[in-house]
Design an enzyme around this catalytic site. Structure first.
Site, mmCIF file in Angstrom:
data_model
loop_
_atom_site.group_PDB
_atom_site.id
_atom_site.type_symbol
_atom_site.label_atom_id
_atom_site.label_comp_id
_atom_site.label_asym_id
_atom_site.label_seq_id
_atom_site.Cartn_x
_atom_site.Cartn_y
_atom_site.Cartn_z
ATOM 1 N N HIS A 243 0.848 -1.188 0.000
ATOM 2 C CA HIS A 243 0.000 0.000 0.000
ATOM 3 C C HIS A 243 0.882 1.236 0.000
ATOM 4 O O HIS A 243 1.962 1.229 0.572
ATOM 5 C CB HIS A 243 -0.928 0.008 1.226
ATOM 6 N N GLU A 298 -7.829 -4.593 -0.589
ATOM 7 C CA GLU A 298 -8.365 -5.232 -1.785
ATOM 8 C C GLU A 298 -8.491 -6.750 -1.640
ATOM 9 O O GLU A 298 -9.375 -7.364 -2.250
ATOM 10 C CB GLU A 298 -7.467 -4.921 -2.995
#
Length: 355
Positions: A243, A298
């Site tokens: 991320h 996700e």
């Protein structure tokens, strides 16, 4: 110069704080895990919008107005062309809404998301869109408009958990885009259309579908190590890991993992995903010992939306259905600041020769 703007503070906000070092997300004083476990979409709308709109009603009345707006915007579906993918259909439908800075504009945007997304999925299957039910909750009606049958309580609650979890997340690319447009006083609809245009990019909101593609390609637990080695050897990105901000595990991953675990019939799929997750994290730690790459939102988003029967091509649009609450709140916050966003650039091109 900071080309990615990581170290540039472009706004002060009361909406959310992303603590990437400690893996914490706070939304208006609430840890995201508590929001996901206890709030419905309508609660999150009220939480994010309070203080930004005069005349904001209580949660129950706000839910009723969102329900009525779903019926209102359903008329737009017939005006939209065929052949659009789901996210383009959503963007086109939003662009038809009256554009101003009012609470009604925010309500219509929030209401239109599920109506347009469900209609796009059904039209893509050759099925007629299902009209909204103003008396249903947002998540329950979303699933009914998608499938044509009433949603179970567990399924509606799981969708609520997702929409609440992704409702806001600091000054990410789509939220920044929305704030830039809002600063021009173009209107909330224009800000949301800018936001969804940024969200559709594969580096922002387009990753959950490819997570499932990866899981399906692995196929079985025994194949995981070999598949991962091959992907890393080719330089492929492992979807659902790493991320831009978080240097530890994304707190939203566990919030969504808990939500999907509460759905019936998901035990086997979760166990397989957990096996893949452990294998990937172990291999990434060995390959990049000085760079932490952890599970992001996700990975379990993909499992949750799959379990709810949503097709992969609709995942980014469903993301937008939750994030629009944050976009509209940030837009109003930016308008209150009153400052047009206008950064500087450094020119590196040719210059005229001196006379």
């Amino acid at each position: 110069m900071d080309s990615g703007l990581e170290n540039v503070v472009a706004a002060e906000t009361i909406l959310s704080d992303v603590d990437g070092q400690n893996g914490r997300l706070i939304i208006r004083g609430w840890p995201v895990e508590m929001l996901a476990a206890s709030m419905a979409f309508e609660d999150a709308a009220h939480l994010l919008w309070q203080g930004f709109f005069e005349g904001l009603p209580d949660v129950r009345a706000l839910g009723a107005r969102i329900g009525a707006a779903r019926e209102e915007v359903f008329a737009l579906v017939a005006d939209l062309p065929g052949g659009l993918d789901v996210i383009s259909f959503l963007r086109a439908g939003w662009a038809l809404l009256p554009d101003d800075e009012s609470l009604e504009a925010a309500i219509r945007l929030a209401a239109a998301g599920p109506v347009l997304t469900a209609a796009a999925v059904r039209r893509g299957r050759g099925e007629a869109p299902v009209a909204p039910d103003r008396n249903a909750s947002q998540s329950s009606d979303f699933l009914r408009m998608l499938t044509g049958i009433p949603a179970g309580q567990a399924e509606a609650r799981a969708l609520d958990a997702y929409l609440v979890t992704v409702c806001d997340h600091g000054l990410n690319a789509s939220t920044f885009a929305a704030r830039v447009v809002a600063s021009t006083r173009a209107g909330l609809v224009s800000a949301a259309v800018a936001g969804v245009s940024a969200l559709k990019g594969p580096l922002h909101g387009g990753a959950p579908g490819p997570v499932l593609d990866m899981i399906d390609a692995i196929g079985a637990p025994a194949n995981a190590e070999r598949w991962i080695e091959g992907a890393l050897g080719r330089g492929d990105r492992l979807m659902g890991f790493g991320h831009r901000v978080y240097r530890v595990r994304d707190p939203r991953a566990d919030a969504l993992k808990a939500a999907v675990a509460r759905l019936p019939g998901t035990t086997g799929r979760i166990a397989f995903a957990e096996h893949i997750e452990r294998a990937i994290l172990g291999r990434l730690a060995a390959k990049y010992p000085h760079r932490r790459l952890e599970t992001n939102v996700e990975f379990y988003t993909a499992l949750l939306l799959e379990a709810l029967g949503l097709p992969r091509e609709a995942f980014t649009a469903v993301f937008a259905c939750g994030r629009v609450l944050g976009w509209t709140a940030h837009a109003r916050e930016q308008i209150g600041d009153g400052r047009l966003v206008r950064p500087r650039s450094v020119y590196r091109g040719p210059v005229p020769e001196a006379a």
